[in-house]
Design an enzyme around this catalytic site. Structure first.
Site, short mmCIF file in Angstrom:
data_model
loop_
_atom_site.label_atom_id
_atom_site.label_comp_id
_atom_site.label_asym_id
_atom_site.label_seq_id
_atom_site.Cartn_x
_atom_site.Cartn_y
_atom_site.Cartn_z
N CYS A 74 58.70 109.12 61.90
CA CYS A 74 59.70 108.81 60.77
C CYS A 74 60.40 107.65 60.36
O CYS A 74 61.03 106.84 61.08
CB CYS A 74 60.70 109.51 60.00
SG CYS A 74 61.32 110.24 59.22
N GLU B 8 62.15 113.37 70.54
CA GLU B 8 62.33 111.99 69.47
C GLU B 8 63.71 111.91 70.37
O GLU B 8 63.65 110.99 70.62
CB GLU B 8 63.08 113.02 68.85
CG GLU B 8 63.87 112.03 67.83
CD GLU B 8 65.03 112.42 66.30
OE1 GLU B 8 64.84 113.16 65.68
OE2 GLU B 8 65.97 112.01 66.89
N SER C 232 64.79 122.06 66.46
CA SER C 232 66.17 122.00 66.17
C SER C 232 66.62 121.78 65.43
O SER C 232 67.45 122.08 65.35
CB SER C 232 66.23 120.52 67.02
OG SER C 232 67.35 119.80 67.59
S1 SF4 Z 1 63.72 115.57 60.25
FE1 SF4 Z 1 63.19 114.42 60.63
S2 SF4 Z 1 60.74 114.37 60.35
FE2 SF4 Z 1 62.00 115.08 59.16
S3 SF4 Z 1 63.18 113.11 57.67
FE3 SF4 Z 1 64.46 114.30 59.32
S4 SF4 Z 1 64.54 112.18 61.12
FE4 SF4 Z 1 62.17 112.53 59.58
#
Ligand code: SF4
Length: 415
Positions: A146, A176, A313
């Site tokens: 992301c 992550e 999470s």
């Molecule tokens: S929760 Fe994770 S995947 Fe979703 S927008 Fe936020 S950083 Fe990106």
């Protein structure tokens, strides 16, 4: 041949109808039309105005569908769960993806992968080491990391480059956080420390104040620091980041505790030289947390249902917010709700076992308001099925949902 895809595979339009069919929902569309609140079966259902799939998850799943379409003849792998939602992961397995076991050793984790295979990397990214290993194999990589996670990496890398130890508010075992931490080690002398919550942050503060010794510090953070971490050296200058899906209020608290202790120890001038911070909670996570807080301010529900993977999470952060306000039940899938009796199999935060409650929604009581939200990896279809099961247990159907305060259709069978 192109072997690395970071911006999709050019098949967005082709996979859109499939995604809609697998994860969209008319029930949710109807609830949105009704202003995120509707009545049926003696219940008022209030949906948080922001819930479910975030932009990063939407994109990750879309790329996985595109990969399947582009490489129908190849073996398809997912580097671990693409997102933390069991139904989405099962769906991808049914499409032919093999989900690789989580693990820190890339040799072992990617042992089944060969050069002619396709590997989809998850929205929360993979470690630098894993990426290096996968590139060496030569497999086709579909990278769905992301943009919000990439932004954290950029900041972390800058901290490390400038000689700051990266302090991450996050769970050291979360994919992550592991990926983010690995970015700190790209620079010579780079180091990291993960703090999970306020109480762990207090230990760091106590070390800076000289109240905790080196050994006790290392015993507290053994799996959460980089190799060779020496608090006396590595806490000289710190740069803060956070896992994008943590509870925003907690991240701010962690930041403030650390800022204060550096100010106390080194004064204003020292603080500027030794302490950096950057808010790295992603906007989607924050929007979902803000939406439930707004719901409690405007129309507080009697009971709250939070839907999302038990290892998600950002869903856990939603549960924490809601449980402080009203009775809250955390379920992973619609199957947790018995559509006959209405019994609910839910899980308390931090527990590894589920328990069943029969009377979580008072059946006889009129005007029960049920608040509903879902984590960023939960599709609309899962939220809709959960609502449908609850309604069924009260003798109603989704088609009975009507605007709050409007009369029930006599033919609707609403109880
Ligand atoms: S929760 Fe994770 S995947 Fe979703 S927008 Fe936020 S950083 Fe990106």
């Amino acid at each position: 041949m192109q072997t690395y895809f970071q911006k999709g595979l050019g098949l967005k339009a082709e996979v859109a109808p499939l995604l809609d069919q697998d994860y969209g929902s008319n029930v949710i569309a109807r609830l949105r039309e009704l202003g995120y609140a509707a009545e049926a079966g003696g219940l008022t259902i209030r949906l948080a105005r922001e819930f479910g799939f975030c932009y990063g998850v939407d994109r990750a799943i879309e790329y996985a569908y595109e990969a399947k379409r582009r490489f129908p003849e190849r073996r398809l792998f997912l580097s671990g769960e693409i997102i933390h939602n069991p139904s989405v992961n099962q769906n991808l397995r049914d499409m032919g993806f093999t989900i690789l076991e989580d693990g820190r050793d890339p040799q072992k984790r990617y042992a089944p992968v060969a050069a002619e295979d396709v590997v989809v990397l998850p929205a929360f990214g993979v470690t630098v080491e894993e990426m290096k290993h996968l590139r060496a194999i030569g497999a086709v990589l579909v990278d769905t990391t992301c943009g919000s996670v990439l932004n954290v990496w950029k900041n972390v890398s800058k901290y490390a480059r400038d000689g700051f130890t990266v302090v991450i508010h996050g769970k050291h075992y979360h994919e992550e956080t592991r990926a983010t931490a690995s970015q700190a080690l790209l620079h010579k002398g780079g180091a990291y420390l993960c703090v999970r919550d306020e109480s762990e942050t207090e230990v760091v503060c106590d070390f800076v104040r000289g109240r905790v010794g080196r050994e006790a510090f290392l015993a507290s953070f053994a799996p959460a620091v980089s190799e060779g971490f020496d608090p006396a050296v590595h806490l000289e200058r710190i740069g803060l980041a956070n896992q994008t899906t943590m509870l925003m209020s907690e991240s701010l608290k962690v930041q403030e505790l650390l800022r204060r202790v550096y100010l106390e120890r080194y004064g204003e001038a020292g603080l500027a030289e030794r302490f950096r911070s950057f808010d790295t909670i992603c906007s989607a996570t924050q929007d979902r947390q803000d939406a439930v807080l707004r719901m409690f301010e405007e129309t507080p529900p009697d009971v709250m249902l939070v839907i999302g993977g038990y290892n998600s999470s950002n869903t856990q952060a939603l549960v924490r917010i809601c449980s402080a306000k009203c009775p809250t039940y955390y379920v992973e899938s619609p199957e947790c709700i018995d559509s006959g009796t209405g019994a609910l199999r839910h899980r308390a935060l931090g527990s590894a076992v589920s328990e069943t409650v029969e009377d979580w929604l008072p059946k006889g009581a009129p005007n029960v308001t049920l608040g509903v939200t879902a984590g960023a990896s939960t599709p609309d279809s899962v939220v809709a099925k959960s609502i449908e099961r609850i309604l069924a247990s009260r003798g109603a159907r989704a088609s009975d949902l009507r605007a709050v305060g409007s009369p029930a259709d006599p033919g609707s069978g609403v109880s």
